[in-house]
Motif scaffolding. Sequence first.
Motif, PDB file in Angstrom:
ATOM      1  N   VAL A 187       0.841  -1.208   0.000  1.00 27.55           N
ATOM      2  CA  VAL A 187       0.000   0.000   0.000  1.00 27.55           C
ATOM      3  C   VAL A 187       0.870   1.250   0.000  1.00 27.55           C
ATOM      4  CG1 VAL A 187      -1.652   1.342   1.354  1.00 27.55           C
ATOM      5  CG2 VAL A 187      -1.971  -1.123   1.097  1.00 27.55           C
ATOM      6  N   ALA A 188       1.922   1.278   0.833  1.00 32.34           N
ATOM      7  CA  ALA A 188       2.813   2.442   0.878  1.00 32.34           C
ATOM      8  C   ALA A 188       3.488   2.655  -0.474  1.00 32.34           C
ATOM      9  CB  ALA A 188       3.858   2.249   1.974  1.00 32.34           C
ATOM     10  N   TYR A 189       3.949   1.573  -1.084  1.00 36.18           N
ATOM     11  CA  TYR A 189       4.602   1.652  -2.400  1.00 36.18           C
ATOM     12  C   TYR A 189       3.647   2.235  -3.443  1.00 36.18           C
ATOM     13  CZ  TYR A 189       7.130   0.057  -6.588  1.00 36.18           C
ATOM     14  OH  TYR A 189       7.784  -0.005  -7.788  1.00 36.18           O
ATOM     15  N   LEU A 190       2.420   1.736  -3.472  1.00 31.68           N
ATOM     16  CA  LEU A 190       1.454   2.193  -4.473  1.00 31.68           C
ATOM     17  C   LEU A 190       1.039   3.641  -4.229  1.00 31.68           C
ATOM     18  CD1 LEU A 190      -0.792  -0.996  -4.818  1.00 31.68           C
ATOM     19  CD2 LEU A 190       0.960  -0.172  -6.403  1.00 31.68           C
ATOM     20  N   LEU A 191       0.910   4.033  -2.969  1.00 31.81           N
ATOM     21  CA  LEU A 191       0.558   5.424  -2.657  1.00 31.81           C
ATOM     22  C   LEU A 191       1.650   6.376  -3.146  1.00 31.81           C
ATOM     23  CD1 LEU A 191      -0.972   5.207   0.942  1.00 31.81           C
ATOM     24  CD2 LEU A 191      -2.157   5.840  -1.167  1.00 31.81           C
ATOM     25  N   VAL A 192       2.908   6.045  -2.853  1.00 29.41           N
ATOM     26  CA  VAL A 192       4.011   6.903  -3.292  1.00 29.41           C
ATOM     27  C   VAL A 192       4.105   6.892  -4.813  1.00 29.41           C
ATOM     28  CG1 VAL A 192       6.513   7.207  -3.234  1.00 29.41           C
ATOM     29  CG2 VAL A 192       5.283   6.650  -1.133  1.00 29.41           C
ATOM     30  N   ALA A 193       3.899   5.724  -5.436  1.00 28.62           N
ATOM     31  CA  ALA A 193       3.945   5.642  -6.897  1.00 28.62           C
ATOM     32  C   ALA A 193       2.868   6.516  -7.521  1.00 28.62           C
ATOM     33  CB  ALA A 193       3.777   4.188  -7.349  1.00 28.62           C
ATOM     34  N   ALA A 194       1.656   6.475  -6.956  1.00 25.34           N
ATOM     35  CA  ALA A 194       0.561   7.297  -7.482  1.00 25.34           C
ATOM     36  C   ALA A 194       0.860   8.785  -7.312  1.00 25.34           C
ATOM     37  CB  ALA A 194      -0.749   6.937  -6.766  1.00 25.34           C
ATOM     38  N   LEU A 195       1.485   9.141  -6.194  1.00 22.25           N
ATOM     39  CA  LEU A 195       1.779  10.556  -5.932  1.00 22.25           C
ATOM     40  C   LEU A 195       2.867  11.079  -6.861  1.00 22.25           C
ATOM     41  CD1 LEU A 195       1.449  13.119  -4.241  1.00 22.25           C
ATOM     42  CD2 LEU A 195       3.086  12.174  -2.612  1.00 22.25           C
ATOM     43  N   VAL A 196       3.965  10.350  -6.999  1.00 23.82           N
ATOM     44  CA  VAL A 196       5.104  10.876  -7.761  1.00 23.82           C
ATOM     45  C   VAL A 196       4.860  10.855  -9.263  1.00 23.82           C
ATOM     46  CG1 VAL A 196       6.727  10.241  -5.949  1.00 23.82           C
ATOM     47  CG2 VAL A 196       6.317   8.657  -7.840  1.00 23.82           C
ATOM     48  N   THR A 197       3.881  10.086  -9.727  1.00 27.80           N
ATOM     49  CA  THR A 197       3.557  10.098 -11.154  1.00 27.80           C
ATOM     50  C   THR A 197       2.433  11.075 -11.483  1.00 27.80           C
ATOM     51  OG1 THR A 197       2.085   8.179 -10.793  1.00 27.80           O
ATOM     52  CG2 THR A 197       4.328   7.726 -11.554  1.00 27.80           C
ATOM     53  N   SER A 198       1.929  11.763 -10.455  1.00 24.07           N
ATOM     54  CA  SER A 198       0.876  12.750 -10.666  1.00 24.07           C
ATOM     55  C   SER A 198       1.489  14.133 -10.898  1.00 24.07           C
ATOM     56  CB  SER A 198      -0.047  12.795  -9.447  1.00 24.07           C
ATOM     57  OG  SER A 198       0.655  13.306  -8.316  1.00 24.07           O
ATOM     58  N   ARG A 199       0.627  15.130 -11.062  1.00 22.03           N
ATOM     59  CA  ARG A 199       1.108  16.502 -11.239  1.00 22.03           C
ATOM     60  C   ARG A 199       1.883  16.965 -10.015  1.00 22.03           C
ATOM     61  NH1 ARG A 199      -0.551  21.631 -10.005  1.00 22.03           N
ATOM     62  NH2 ARG A 199      -2.324  20.814  -8.838  1.00 22.03           N
ATOM     63  N   LEU A 200       1.428  16.572  -8.827  1.00 23.53           N
ATOM     64  CA  LEU A 200       2.135  16.930  -7.594  1.00 23.53           C
ATOM     65  C   LEU A 200       3.551  16.355  -7.599  1.00 23.53           C
ATOM     66  CD1 LEU A 200      -0.655  16.343  -4.911  1.00 23.53           C
ATOM     67  CD2 LEU A 200       0.207  18.537  -5.732  1.00 23.53           C
ATOM     68  N   GLY A 201       3.654  15.090  -8.005  1.00 26.83           N
ATOM     69  CA  GLY A 201       4.962  14.443  -8.021  1.00 26.83           C
ATOM     70  C   GLY A 201       5.908  15.094  -9.011  1.00 26.83           C
ATOM     71  N   ARG A 202       5.392  15.466 -10.177  1.00 18.57           N
ATOM     72  CA  ARG A 202       6.252  16.119 -11.174  1.00 18.57           C
ATOM     73  C   ARG A 202       6.757  17.464 -10.657  1.00 18.57           C
ATOM     74  NH1 ARG A 202       2.325  13.734 -14.569  1.00 18.57           N
ATOM     75  NH2 ARG A 202       1.103  15.658 -14.640  1.00 18.57           N
ATOM     76  N   ALA A 203       5.916  18.164  -9.904  1.00 13.76           N
ATOM     77  CA  ALA A 203       6.348  19.435  -9.314  1.00 13.76           C
ATOM     78  C   ALA A 203       7.427  19.201  -8.257  1.00 13.76           C
ATOM     79  CB  ALA A 203       5.149  20.156  -8.702  1.00 13.76           C
ATOM     80  N   MET A 204       7.276  18.139  -7.459  1.00 12.21           N
ATOM     81  CA  MET A 204       8.281  17.813  -6.443  1.00 12.21           C
ATOM     82  C   MET A 204       9.634  17.503  -7.096  1.00 12.21           C
ATOM     83  SD  MET A 204       6.088  15.376  -3.877  1.00 12.21           S
ATOM     84  CE  MET A 204       4.563  15.960  -3.121  1.00 12.21           C
ATOM     85  N   ILE A 205       9.594  16.719  -8.169  1.00 18.23           N
ATOM     86  CA  ILE A 205      10.832  16.365  -8.862  1.00 18.23           C
ATOM     87  C   ILE A 205      11.468  17.600  -9.486  1.00 18.23           C
ATOM     88  CG2 ILE A 205      11.773  15.043 -10.796  1.00 18.23           C
ATOM     89  CD1 ILE A 205       9.608  12.914 -10.188  1.00 18.23           C
ATOM     90  N   ALA A 206      10.635  18.519  -9.987  1.00 22.42           N
ATOM     91  CA  ALA A 206      11.165  19.752 -10.582  1.00 22.42           C
ATOM     92  C   ALA A 206      11.899  20.588  -9.545  1.00 22.42           C
ATOM     93  CB  ALA A 206      10.020  20.562 -11.200  1.00 22.42           C
TER      94      ALA A 206
END
Length: 350
Positions: A187-206
């Motif tokens: 569950v933790a893996y999938l939650l983080v995967a869903a977050l970092v592949t979303s618009r929020l995640g792309r902003a974090m990586i930027a």
Amino acid sequence: MSRQKQTGFVACVAALALLPLLWPDPYMLSVVASCGIFIVAAISLNLLLGFTGQLSLGHVAFFGIGAYTSALMSLGFDVDLLGAGTPWVVTPKPVWLAFASGIVVAGLFGWLVSRIAFRVRGAYFVIVTISFAQVMRMVALNWVDLTEGPMALNNIPPLTLWLPGKGTLPIATKASIYWLVLAAAVVAYLLVAALVTSRLGRAMIALRENETLARSIGIDVTRFLRIAAVGAAGIAGAAGGLYAHTVRIIDPDVFMFMFTVTMVIMVIIGGKGTLAGPVIGGLIFGLLPELLRGVLAPEVQWIIYGALMILVLIFLPKGIVPAAGVLKRRLAARRPPAAGRIPAAESEAA
């Protein structure tokens, strides 16, 4: 995730789920379950360290907050706040409600710390996070009326599972605890995967790659850092709750700095900023001491442990998972093309 990655993920989870059936040794199941709890904590740290670039050396604070909150809510407590003479009484709550409370309280503390810590960067941020963890350890050690201090909270009830026709059953056997930890890690893996592949995640990586540039294109850096901090703290709180209800005894040592170091090692050696990095790093460096325990003397074990970390950092500076990805691409490039298929370079030239 691509279809190939989804297939690989499902196959890995299925293989891990079969472990108690193929290797039912209680001791090893306990060791792997303990390793899994810290993998969940490492996944949470990776959200902050790997995807936003913020090194928190006080991340264990949220792990401990989740553990203590979940334990206290399930046991109940009676404490006099500020000497007012009117005690605050909390009756024992259902275990899953207590577990959820640990996640929420850890997330709230993550938000509170982010309000303070993200005003600074670099070494100052690291100092703030370490200081917060030490403060929480001292609170747990000295607020004896609430936490029992060094005497520890014991007899913490295990998590439970409701089954049709059988009612509520405690998750207390080694195999059931292992499956519970595996489910939490998935569950933790999938939650983080869903977050970092979303618009929020792309902003974090930027903002991890170039914070100044991210600001210049309109990304609210502080807001996204707070979102990452709350998410990381909540997942760490869940790992702490699992620890409390599986070990069933906790003391202020749950805030030990060494726990944070363990999480950082798992993330960096596995590959920070990758989804699988904390999992691979956690499995290797979480199980390695146990695999060497019956073979070598303790001193030799730690020498090998440290030497392996140094070798990985020298030859695989980005971590094991990124290095494996590079190797896979090189092998694919050397593979001869299938009959009737034009190589990519020739196709572009044509």
